[in-house]
Design a protein around this motif. Structure first.
Motif, PDB file in Angstrom:
ATOM      1  N   VAL A  79       4.962 -38.682  18.040  1.00  0.00           N
ATOM      2  CA  VAL A  79       4.097 -39.672  17.387  1.00  0.00           C
ATOM      3  C   VAL A  79       3.077 -38.977  16.487  1.00  0.00           C
ATOM      4  N   CYS A  80       2.450 -37.918  16.999  1.00  0.00           N
ATOM      5  CA  CYS A  80       1.468 -37.184  16.192  1.00  0.00           C
ATOM      6  C   CYS A  80       2.126 -36.526  14.988  1.00  0.00           C
ATOM      7  N   CYS A  81       3.344 -36.050  15.154  1.00  0.00           N
ATOM      8  CA  CYS A  81       4.065 -35.428  14.040  1.00  0.00           C
ATOM      9  C   CYS A  81       4.375 -36.453  12.950  1.00  0.00           C
ATOM     10  N   VAL A  82       4.801 -37.643  13.344  1.00  0.00           N
ATOM     11  CA  VAL A  82       5.120 -38.688  12.372  1.00  0.00           C
ATOM     12  C   VAL A  82       3.853 -39.143  11.644  1.00  0.00           C
ATOM     13  N   ILE A  83       2.779 -39.344  12.381  1.00  0.00           N
ATOM     14  CA  ILE A  83       1.518 -39.752  11.751  1.00  0.00           C
ATOM     15  C   ILE A  83       1.023 -38.672  10.793  1.00  0.00           C
ATOM     16  N   CYS A  84       1.141 -37.429  11.205  1.00  0.00           N
ATOM     17  CA  CYS A  84       0.727 -36.303  10.362  1.00  0.00           C
ATOM     18  C   CYS A  84       1.554 -36.263   9.076  1.00  0.00           C
ATOM     19  N   ALA A  85       2.855 -36.482   9.188  1.00  0.00           N
ATOM     20  CA  ALA A  85       3.712 -36.467   8.004  1.00  0.00           C
ATOM     21  C   ALA A  85       3.409 -37.638   7.077  1.00  0.00           C
ATOM     22  N   LEU A  86       3.128 -38.816   7.640  1.00  0.00           N
ATOM     23  CA  LEU A  86       2.807 -39.976   6.808  1.00  0.00           C
ATOM     24  C   LEU A  86       1.486 -39.786   6.066  1.00  0.00           C
ATOM     25  N   ILE A  87       0.489 -39.258   6.758  1.00  0.00           N
ATOM     26  CA  ILE A  87      -0.795 -39.004   6.095  1.00  0.00           C
ATOM     27  C   ILE A  87      -0.626 -37.960   5.000  1.00  0.00           C
ATOM     28  N   LEU A  88       0.145 -36.922   5.294  1.00  0.00           N
ATOM     29  CA  LEU A  88       0.359 -35.874   4.304  1.00  0.00           C
ATOM     30  C   LEU A  88       1.108 -36.400   3.082  1.00  0.00           C
ATOM     31  N   ALA A  89       2.057 -37.315   3.290  1.00  0.00           N
ATOM     32  CA  ALA A  89       2.792 -37.892   2.166  1.00  0.00           C
ATOM     33  C   ALA A  89       1.898 -38.792   1.315  1.00  0.00           C
ATOM     34  N   ALA A  90       0.964 -39.471   1.953  1.00  0.00           N
ATOM     35  CA  ALA A  90       0.086 -40.383   1.217  1.00  0.00           C
ATOM     36  C   ALA A  90      -1.155 -39.696   0.662  1.00  0.00           C
ATOM     37  N   LEU A  91      -1.349 -38.448   0.984  1.00  0.00           N
ATOM     38  CA  LEU A  91      -2.581 -37.752   0.629  1.00  0.00           C
ATOM     39  C   LEU A  91      -2.810 -37.679  -0.876  1.00  0.00           C
ATOM     40  N   VAL A  92      -1.759 -37.430  -1.639  1.00  0.00           N
ATOM     41  CA  VAL A  92      -1.898 -37.338  -3.096  1.00  0.00           C
ATOM     42  C   VAL A  92      -2.361 -38.670  -3.669  1.00  0.00           C
ATOM     43  N   PHE A  93      -1.762 -39.752  -3.195  1.00  0.00           N
ATOM     44  CA  PHE A  93      -2.121 -41.068  -3.698  1.00  0.00           C
ATOM     45  C   PHE A  93      -3.531 -41.465  -3.262  1.00  0.00           C
ATOM     46  N   ILE A  94      -3.926 -41.049  -2.077  1.00  0.00           N
ATOM     47  CA  ILE A  94      -5.291 -41.340  -1.614  1.00  0.00           C
ATOM     48  C   ILE A  94      -6.305 -40.622  -2.495  1.00  0.00           C
ATOM     49  N   PHE A  95      -6.036 -39.359  -2.823  1.00  0.00           N
ATOM     50  CA  PHE A  95      -6.940 -38.624  -3.714  1.00  0.00           C
ATOM     51  C   PHE A  95      -7.013 -39.280  -5.089  1.00  0.00           C
ATOM     52  N   ILE A  96      -5.877 -39.745  -5.606  1.00  0.00           N
ATOM     53  CA  ILE A  96      -5.850 -40.319  -6.952  1.00  0.00           C
ATOM     54  C   ILE A  96      -6.541 -41.683  -6.989  1.00  0.00           C
ATOM     55  N   PHE A  97      -6.200 -42.567  -6.056  1.00  0.00           N
ATOM     56  CA  PHE A  97      -6.670 -43.944  -6.142  1.00  0.00           C
ATOM     57  C   PHE A  97      -8.009 -44.197  -5.451  1.00  0.00           C
ATOM     58  N   PHE A  98      -8.341 -43.448  -4.417  1.00  0.00           N
ATOM     59  CA  PHE A  98      -9.563 -43.730  -3.652  1.00  0.00           C
ATOM     60  C   PHE A  98     -10.648 -42.680  -3.813  1.00  0.00           C
ATOM     61  N   GLY A  99     -10.334 -41.537  -4.386  1.00  0.00           N
ATOM     62  CA  GLY A  99     -11.358 -40.534  -4.652  1.00  0.00           C
ATOM     63  C   GLY A  99     -11.369 -39.391  -3.650  1.00  0.00           C
ATOM     64  N   ASN A 100     -12.297 -38.476  -3.915  1.00  0.00           N
ATOM     65  CA  ASN A 100     -12.356 -37.242  -3.131  1.00  0.00           C
ATOM     66  C   ASN A 100     -12.838 -37.462  -1.700  1.00  0.00           C
ATOM     67  N   VAL A 101     -13.758 -38.382  -1.493  1.00  0.00           N
ATOM     68  CA  VAL A 101     -14.311 -38.584  -0.149  1.00  0.00           C
ATOM     69  C   VAL A 101     -13.222 -39.072   0.799  1.00  0.00           C
ATOM     70  N   TRP A 102     -12.487 -40.101   0.372  1.00  0.00           N
ATOM     71  CA  TRP A 102     -11.413 -40.616   1.220  1.00  0.00           C
ATOM     72  C   TRP A 102     -10.268 -39.612   1.333  1.00  0.00           C
ATOM     73  N   GLY A 103     -10.043 -38.849   0.298  1.00  0.00           N
ATOM     74  CA  GLY A 103      -9.005 -37.817   0.359  1.00  0.00           C
ATOM     75  C   GLY A 103      -9.335 -36.736   1.366  1.00  0.00           C
ATOM     76  N   LEU A 104     -10.600 -36.298   1.367  1.00  0.00           N
ATOM     77  CA  LEU A 104     -11.008 -35.282   2.337  1.00  0.00           C
ATOM     78  C   LEU A 104     -11.028 -35.844   3.758  1.00  0.00           C
TER      79      LEU A 104
END
Length: 85
Positions: free
Chosen positions: A10-35
């Motif tokens: 479960v932790c591995c899947v959640i980690c992979a999903l967050i990592l996959a969405a990380l680029v989009f989070i940085f682009i659309f929501f900014g640096n604070v939410w990305g960090l």
């Protein structure tokens, strides 16, 4: 124990999903939410490693490794057993 294995997956899947969405989070929501997402990903990665270690320890308790040695010298005794003689 199966609990550790399930939690590790479960932790591995959640980690992979967050990592996959990380680029989009940085682009659309900014640096604070990305960090913040990067921190959450690091927490789930650490939890995955902890559950993996707990699972390995539990398996070693149930199935200890065979004694080390060869066919000539026989099994190697621990230091405590050698000191008794």
């Amino acid at each position: 124990m199966k609990f550790y294995k399930i939690m590790m997956i479960v932790c591995c899947v959640i980690c992979a999903l967050i990592l996959a969405a990380l680029v989009f989070i940085f682009i659309f929501f900014g640096n604070v939410w990305g960090l913040a997402s990067l921190g959450a990903e690091a927490v789930f990665f650490c939890l995955m490693i902890i559950f993996k270690k707990l699972q390995e320890n539990e398996e070693l308790k149930r199935n200890p490794p065979p004694p080390v040695g060869d066919f000539i010298t026989g099994k190697v005794k621990k230091d405590e057993e050698n000191q008794d003689k």
